[in-house]
Each structure stands twice: as structure tokens, then as C-alpha cells.
Design a protein around this motif. Sequence first.
Motif, PDB file in Angstrom:
ATOM      1  N   VAL A 190      71.950  24.905 -67.443  1.00 57.23           N
ATOM      2  CA  VAL A 190      72.444  23.691 -66.797  1.00 57.23           C
ATOM      3  C   VAL A 190      71.395  23.152 -65.829  1.00 57.23           C
ATOM      4  CG1 VAL A 190      74.176  22.741 -65.225  1.00 57.23           C
ATOM      5  CG2 VAL A 190      74.881  24.308 -67.046  1.00 57.23           C
ATOM      6  N   ALA A 191      70.920  24.027 -64.946  1.00 54.80           N
ATOM      7  CA  ALA A 191      69.895  23.633 -63.982  1.00 54.80           C
ATOM      8  C   ALA A 191      68.584  23.294 -64.687  1.00 54.80           C
ATOM      9  CB  ALA A 191      69.684  24.744 -62.962  1.00 54.80           C
ATOM     10  N   ASP A 192      68.264  24.042 -65.720  1.00 59.74           N
ATOM     11  CA  ASP A 192      67.019  23.822 -66.452  1.00 59.74           C
ATOM     12  C   ASP A 192      67.003  22.428 -67.085  1.00 59.74           C
ATOM     13  OD1 ASP A 192      64.524  24.898 -67.237  1.00 59.74           O
ATOM     14  OD2 ASP A 192      65.293  25.220 -69.267  1.00 59.74           O
ATOM     15  N   ARG A 193      68.135  22.003 -67.626  1.00 59.51           N
ATOM     16  CA  ARG A 193      68.218  20.673 -68.230  1.00 59.51           C
ATOM     17  C   ARG A 193      68.111  19.568 -67.180  1.00 59.51           C
ATOM     18  NH1 ARG A 193      73.702  21.648 -70.688  1.00 59.51           N
ATOM     19  NH2 ARG A 193      73.823  19.371 -70.816  1.00 59.51           N
ATOM     20  N   GLU A 194      68.666  19.809 -65.996  1.00 57.07           N
ATOM     21  CA  GLU A 194      68.543  18.828 -64.914  1.00 57.07           C
ATOM     22  C   GLU A 194      67.077  18.637 -64.521  1.00 57.07           C
ATOM     23  OE1 GLU A 194      72.885  19.848 -62.855  1.00 57.07           O
ATOM     24  OE2 GLU A 194      71.015  20.506 -61.900  1.00 57.07           O
ATOM     25  N   ILE A 195      66.387  19.747 -64.358  1.00 57.35           N
ATOM     26  CA  ILE A 195      64.983  19.689 -63.966  1.00 57.35           C
ATOM     27  C   ILE A 195      64.143  19.023 -65.050  1.00 57.35           C
ATOM     28  CG2 ILE A 195      62.933  21.121 -63.609  1.00 57.35           C
ATOM     29  CD1 ILE A 195      64.586  20.789 -61.111  1.00 57.35           C
ATOM     30  N   ALA A 196      64.409  19.333 -66.304  1.00 56.02           N
ATOM     31  CA  ALA A 196      63.652  18.729 -67.407  1.00 56.02           C
ATOM     32  C   ALA A 196      63.818  17.223 -67.423  1.00 56.02           C
ATOM     33  CB  ALA A 196      64.102  19.334 -68.734  1.00 56.02           C
ATOM     34  N   THR A 197      65.042  16.750 -67.181  1.00 55.89           N
ATOM     35  CA  THR A 197      65.295  15.308 -67.162  1.00 55.89           C
ATOM     36  C   THR A 197      64.619  14.653 -65.968  1.00 55.89           C
ATOM     37  OG1 THR A 197      67.437  15.645 -68.261  1.00 55.89           O
ATOM     38  CG2 THR A 197      67.106  13.547 -67.114  1.00 55.89           C
ATOM     39  N   ALA A 198      64.714  15.281 -64.797  1.00 62.79           N
ATOM     40  CA  ALA A 198      64.089  14.726 -63.595  1.00 62.79           C
ATOM     41  C   ALA A 198      62.573  14.647 -63.754  1.00 62.79           C
ATOM     42  CB  ALA A 198      64.454  15.567 -62.374  1.00 62.79           C
ATOM     43  N   LYS A 199      61.978  15.667 -64.358  1.00 63.94           N
ATOM     44  CA  LYS A 199      60.525  15.657 -64.611  1.00 63.94           C
ATOM     45  C   LYS A 199      60.130  14.441 -65.428  1.00 63.94           C
ATOM     46  CE  LYS A 199      59.359  20.620 -64.654  1.00 63.94           C
ATOM     47  NZ  LYS A 199      58.956  21.728 -65.534  1.00 63.94           N
ATOM     48  N   VAL A 228      80.471  15.959 -66.838  1.00 70.33           N
ATOM     49  CA  VAL A 228      79.264  15.160 -66.617  1.00 70.33           C
ATOM     50  C   VAL A 228      78.050  15.953 -67.100  1.00 70.33           C
ATOM     51  CG1 VAL A 228      77.794  14.006 -64.929  1.00 70.33           C
ATOM     52  CG2 VAL A 228      80.280  13.981 -64.630  1.00 70.33           C
ATOM     53  N   PRO A 229      77.376  15.525 -68.163  1.00 71.85           N
ATOM     54  CA  PRO A 229      76.222  16.272 -68.670  1.00 71.85           C
ATOM     55  C   PRO A 229      75.124  16.383 -67.619  1.00 71.85           C
ATOM     56  CG  PRO A 229      76.935  14.606 -70.249  1.00 71.85           C
ATOM     57  CD  PRO A 229      77.677  14.335 -68.976  1.00 71.85           C
ATOM     58  N   GLU A 264      72.021  16.066 -67.957  1.00 69.02           N
ATOM     59  CA  GLU A 264      71.042  14.981 -68.093  1.00 69.02           C
ATOM     60  C   GLU A 264      71.509  13.709 -67.386  1.00 69.02           C
ATOM     61  OE1 GLU A 264      70.536  17.890 -71.369  1.00 69.02           O
ATOM     62  OE2 GLU A 264      72.247  16.815 -70.532  1.00 69.02           O
ATOM     63  N   GLN A 265      72.804  13.426 -67.461  1.00 65.83           N
ATOM     64  CA  GLN A 265      73.335  12.227 -66.818  1.00 65.83           C
ATOM     65  C   GLN A 265      73.262  12.348 -65.296  1.00 65.83           C
ATOM     66  OE1 GLN A 265      77.177  11.006 -68.283  1.00 65.83           O
ATOM     67  NE2 GLN A 265      77.571   9.673 -66.541  1.00 65.83           N
ATOM     68  N   LEU A 266      73.603  13.524 -64.788  1.00 64.11           N
ATOM     69  CA  LEU A 266      73.513  13.772 -63.352  1.00 64.11           C
ATOM     70  C   LEU A 266      72.084  13.543 -62.854  1.00 64.11           C
ATOM     71  CD1 LEU A 266      74.897  16.945 -61.544  1.00 64.11           C
ATOM     72  CD2 LEU A 266      72.529  16.281 -61.275  1.00 64.11           C
ATOM     73  N   ALA A 267      71.125  14.127 -63.576  1.00 66.09           N
ATOM     74  CA  ALA A 267      69.721  14.010 -63.172  1.00 66.09           C
ATOM     75  C   ALA A 267      69.223  12.578 -63.298  1.00 66.09           C
ATOM     76  CB  ALA A 267      68.864  14.948 -64.018  1.00 66.09           C
ATOM     77  N   LYS A 268      69.686  11.881 -64.309  1.00 61.79           N
ATOM     78  CA  LYS A 268      69.263  10.492 -64.505  1.00 61.79           C
ATOM     79  C   LYS A 268      69.699   9.614 -63.331  1.00 61.79           C
ATOM     80  CE  LYS A 268      69.491   6.731 -67.911  1.00 61.79           C
ATOM     81  NZ  LYS A 268      70.039   6.307 -69.232  1.00 61.79           N
ATOM     82  N   ARG A 269      70.941   9.802 -62.879  1.00 59.52           N
ATOM     83  CA  ARG A 269      71.446   9.018 -61.746  1.00 59.52           C
ATOM     84  C   ARG A 269      70.647   9.321 -60.475  1.00 59.52           C
ATOM     85  NH1 ARG A 269      77.882  10.282 -62.536  1.00 59.52           N
ATOM     86  NH2 ARG A 269      78.285   8.928 -64.329  1.00 59.52           N
ATOM     87  N   ALA A 270      70.429  10.597 -60.219  1.00 64.67           N
ATOM     88  CA  ALA A 270      69.705  10.984 -59.009  1.00 64.67           C
ATOM     89  C   ALA A 270      68.272  10.450 -59.042  1.00 64.67           C
ATOM     90  CB  ALA A 270      69.721  12.499 -58.851  1.00 64.67           C
ATOM     91  N   ALA A 271      67.619  10.571 -60.191  1.00 68.58           N
ATOM     92  CA  ALA A 271      66.239  10.105 -60.317  1.00 68.58           C
ATOM     93  C   ALA A 271      66.151   8.594 -60.130  1.00 68.58           C
ATOM     94  CB  ALA A 271      65.676  10.504 -61.673  1.00 68.58           C
TER      95      ALA A 271
END
Length: 337
Positions: free
Chosen positions: A200-209, A255-256, A258-265
Motif C-alpha cells: 500500500v505504502a509502496d504504491r503511494e510512493i511510486a505514484t508520488a515519484k 480509496v486506492p 494511487e488516488q490518494l498519492a495523486k491528490r496529495a501530489a
Amino acid sequence: MIIIDGSEGEGGGQIVRNACALSLVTGQPFQITNVRGKRSKPGLMRQHVTAVEAARTIGSGDCDGLAVGSGELAFRPGTVVPGEYRFAVGTAGSTSLVLQTVLMPLILAGAPSRLILEGGTHNMMAPPFDFIARTFLPIVNRMGPTVDARLIKHGFYPRGGGRIEVDITPAPLRPIDCVERGALLSRSALAMFAGLPFEVADREIATAKKLLGWPEEVFAVRQLPEEQGPGNILLLEAAYEHVTEIVSGFGQLGVPAEQLAKRAAARMSGYEASDAFAGPYLADQLLLPSALAGGGTFTTVKPSQHSLTAADIIERFLGRRCVFEQLASGTHRVEVR
């Protein structure tokens, strides 16, 4: 007595917290009708009850209507007494929002205080501890007081169980100007999780990168003890000479990552593309200390309904106006008069 319609403006719990803080500082009682009138579940929630209880305790106040679900609240302040206090929300309700209620009265109380707050430290609809400690409090400390906050244990929604400790060395608040953020010093992106799969965390970081384009070395994942979960937060941080902006994305069911990370980014990218000193959440937090200092200026992105509502409550208690002016760059200049 100041009468407030709690459904006005943003219609949430911020009206209750700011009214309590201002009542303790000014000695003026207030009554709120239609408490949290624009929320899907109107009335006081557990964290709001704890915040008002905290205000009543430190200020020897008297209160009517203080119960979960209550739609009306009357508060009569006494004298704020500095000292050591412990308040437990009892759920994952936000410790940050309880702190917001009592911080300014204790800063102006004339002697040191220590707070122990138990409940949620990282939960939706409230600033996480990291924002309070590294974004908001450094600005407050520039205004004169010394406030030091420590995270003892994380508390995620819905379990809670977190703990923070706050030491307050009071001083008169002095006006400051917060217009320029200064040069960029560092960036970081951290995905924290407890009691959830690592991916879960790994996917967030990958999207933010992918979306931020920040250097590889600023991204990290941190696993917390399982008993502190389940919980997950993505923290994006940009530290400048004069201010640190922290954007957070909270993990939630359905909330996937990737979607969480996309909003934050997107929020962080919007802040970095502007020349504003304060992001929207810091702007909310700066209005009250600036008004109590008797003045001050800061620049921010487009003012939120939260900020406009806070400005209205401040004017009712203090008679001081928070003036919002849009500049040619699109940034807004906020001045307390």
C-alpha cells in the motif's frame, strides 16, 4: 453574550474551537446554535466535546449543552490557569484540534504549561501532528512564545490511542510579516503505515515519484508497530528558509493508494508553483495568533471557506478585521487590522 449561528460559513467544528479560544482570551461568553449545522452529522462529536471540556478546565469556565450530538452550546469563561493538563479524546478524534482550542489562551496565560493529549494524531479532516510540529508551531514561536510538541505514540483512525506532549512557555504575541517563503532547502516524501500490507505504502510512493519528479533519495517508507494500526498516511514536505509546507494524504477504505498519492501530489505541486508563504491549512491556523497579536501579514493561496469563517468569528470577539486581497500573481495577501 455573543450569539453565533453554527451553520454559517463553513458550518463546522472550527467555529466551536475558535469561539472557545477567543472567549477565554477576551472573557466574553458566547452561545452557538445549529452547532456544525452544515455537516452530514450535525452537533458536537466526541472530539469537539473534549475540546470544549479542555477549554472549560483551563479557564474555570461554565458550559451548557456539552454532550455528544448537542446542537446548542453556551460557554461562560473564567480565568485561564496555566499548569499541567491531560485530556483524552477517547477515540481517534484529533489531538491537534484539541490543542488548537487551548493553545492561544495558555500562550497568553503568563506562566508555563504542559499538555498531554491522547487520541488521534494522524486522522482525516484534521492537521496531522507533523504539520503542527513543523509547519505551524515554528511560526508561532517566531511571534514570541516557545511551544515544543513531541509525538510519543501514533494514533490512526479509527483506533486512536496516540499521545502527544506539548510544553508552552508563554510570551506576548507580536505581529510578524510572513510574505516570502525564501529559498528551497529540502524536500521529502514519507509513506507511513501500520497493520497494513507494505505494498500500500509502496504504491503511494511510486505514484508520488512519478508525479512530483523529486530526487529519488527523498522518498521513503516507514513501517510502524502493528498495534498502532491499522493506519496509513502519505506526508509530502517542502522546507523553505522561512516556512515548511506539509501536505498529507490519509489512507481510507475504498480509496486506492494511487488516488490518494495523486491528490496529495497535486496539492503540493500547486503550492510549489505559487509564490505564497502559507498553504490553505497554515492560513487557517495563522489567523487566530495574528489577530491576538494585534496585526500581521501573510500571503497564501486562494482563501478557503474555513479561513473566511475564522475571520468572521475573530471580528465578532476582537473587532479586528482580516482583510483578504488578491494580488496580480494570483496569490492572496492577508492582513489583520
